[in-house]
Scaffold this active site. Structure first.
Site, PDB file in Angstrom:
ATOM      1  CG  MET A   1      -1.940  -1.120   1.242  1.00  0.00           C
ATOM      2  SD  MET A   1      -2.975  -1.134   2.742  1.00  0.00           S
ATOM      3  CE  MET A   1      -1.822  -1.844   3.939  1.00  0.00           C
ATOM      4  CB  ALA A   2       1.196   3.996  -2.444  1.00  0.00           C
TER       5      ALA A   2
ATOM      6  CB  CYS B   1      -1.921   0.701  -8.731  1.00  0.00           C
ATOM      7  SG  CYS B   1      -2.080   2.336  -7.966  1.00  0.00           S
TER       8      CYS B   1
ATOM      9  CE  LYS C   1      -2.668  -6.766  -4.132  1.00  0.00           C
ATOM     10  NZ  LYS C   1      -3.578  -5.653  -4.409  1.00  0.00           N
TER      11      LYS C   1
ATOM     12  CG  HIS D   1      -8.209  -5.795  -4.647  1.00  0.00           C
ATOM     13  ND1 HIS D   1      -7.693  -4.671  -4.062  1.00  0.00           N
ATOM     14  CD2 HIS D   1      -9.508  -5.845  -4.271  1.00  0.00           C
ATOM     15  CE1 HIS D   1      -8.642  -4.053  -3.375  1.00  0.00           C
ATOM     16  NE2 HIS D   1      -9.750  -4.745  -3.492  1.00  0.00           N
TER      17      HIS D   1
ATOM     18  N   GLY E   1      -8.957  -8.927  -0.347  1.00  0.00           N
ATOM     19  CA  GLY E   1     -10.191  -8.166  -0.290  1.00  0.00           C
ATOM     20  C   GLY E   1     -11.083  -8.569   0.864  1.00  0.00           C
ATOM     21  CG  ASP E   2     -14.212  -6.952   1.427  1.00  0.00           C
ATOM     22  OD1 ASP E   2     -13.691  -5.825   1.553  1.00  0.00           O
ATOM     23  OD2 ASP E   2     -15.121  -7.199   0.603  1.00  0.00           O
TER      24      ASP E   2
ATOM     25  NE  ARG F   1      -9.399  -1.176   1.607  1.00  0.00           N
ATOM     26  CZ  ARG F   1     -10.714  -1.163   1.458  1.00  0.00           C
ATOM     27  NH1 ARG F   1     -11.391  -0.068   1.740  1.00  0.00           N
ATOM     28  NH2 ARG F   1     -11.346  -2.230   1.019  1.00  0.00           N
TER      29      ARG F   1
END
Length: 332
Positions: A17-18, A101, A142, A172, A204-205, A228
């Site tokens: 993650m940037a 991205c 990815k 993703h 994802g999630d 995240r």
């Protein structure tokens, strides 16, 4: 060559993650149970121009292994040369190519998820890097499931990537158009995992151990990638592994332990000097601190104050204020 998939292991990746997964945050997540690290994405052109700022994004410690350096770009030959340079500098365990991205500044340069719309260029990039690297280290990729809901082509793209020499593929489960909204489509991720022979990592999630067990049992993925959720809760790796092994949910991490980690992260960031002086470092960390503090006592007021911090001492004062508030609430 991807030994972390051997012996039926189910590795947990920290998603790149940037602005988030720098060398310090990766160290923290490794300590808390993440198995595989991937750097923030770096521009192949920046590497080719020997840009010191770009090179810093490739830094990692041996304690973070296995770790991959993620590249983005649209010129397979140039990206291959950049990959060789990175391997010469400090041999990573793998090179990862970013085809996922969604950010405009990357997409506008024909990088990231934009290549999902141009499979011939995507294939030239993947094969260019794989050929340039040879058998020095594995090359992985990815991707997202497609550009938008009308062009979900993840299975097709994954087969191309496998044919081009990718040794694992992270997917993703959102389209580029979704960004980070809506739900990740794990049916498509599962279809990809069943369509190729290389390991597929689902992304994802994934927020807790129950999410991990559900995806491990209901899909054909070989591992998962957490992004995240780790920003707010880097303990998610420890919690998920414990649930996978025992079926037990660990107690919620105490506020005191959370603040101790926040302060440690701040001090490590300042000591590293990556963003210059203390004021610059803490200013750059404000959004990270607000993510950490979601759910803390007085979180709304706390976030407003964190928007203004410029020193570790200020964060220490806020920690003391927050912990005092927590004690008062606990006594009520």
């Amino acid at each position: 060559m991807l030994h972390w998939f051997s012996d039926n292991r189910f590795p947990l990746y920290l998603a790149p993650m940037a602005g988030v997964t720098d060398v310090i945050f990766r160290q923290i997540c490794k300590e808390l149970g993440a198995d595989v690290m991937v750097t923030e994405f770096v521009s192949a052109e920046g590497i080719m121009q020997a840009d010191d700022r770009t090179r810093k994004y490739t830094e990692f410690t041996d304690g973070q292994r296995p770790v991959g350096v993620q590249l983005f770009g649209a010129d397979g030959e140039r990206m291959g040369e950049a990959a060789r340079k990175i391997i010469d500098w400090k041999r990573p365990d793998f090179i990862d190519i970013n085809f996922g991205c969604p950010v405009n500044k990357v997409v506008s340069r024909n990088g990231g998820s934009s290549l999902l719309k141009d499979c011939p260029v995507l294939a030239s990039v993947a094969s260019g890097v794989a050929k340039a690297v040879g058998d020095q280290v594995p090359v992985t990729a990815k991707m997202r499931i497609g550009w938008d809901e009308n062009s979900v082509n993840a299975v097709e793209v994954a087969k191309i990537l496998e044919d081009c020499g990718m040794q694992a593929i992270a997917v993703h489960g959102r389209t580029r158009a979704q960004g980070y909204g809506g739900e990740a489509n794990w049916d498509v991720i599962d279809a990809v995992a069943r369509a190729v022979k290389v390991p597929v990592i689902g992304n994802g999630d994934i927020h807790c151990g129950a999410d991990l067990v559900k995806r491990k049992s209901e899909t054909a993925v070989s591992g998962v990638m957490i992004g995240r959720a780790a920003m707010q809760n880097p303990w998610v790796f420890r919690e998920a592994k414990h649930f996978l092994e025992t079926g037990e949910v660990l107690p919620e991490v105490a506020v005191e332990e959370r603040w101790a980690l926040v302060l440690r992260h701040c001090r490590l960031a300042v000591d590293s000097g990556r963003n210059g002086n203390e004021r610059q470092t803490l200013t750059a960390m404000r959004s990270r601190l607000m993510a950490y503090c979601k759910g803390f006592p007085g979180a709304k007021e706390l976030r407003q104050m964190l928007c203004q911090v410029s020193s570790v001492a200020q964060v220490e004062d806020l920690a003391a204020w927050s912990l005092q508030k927590h004690l008062v609430l606990a006594e009520l």
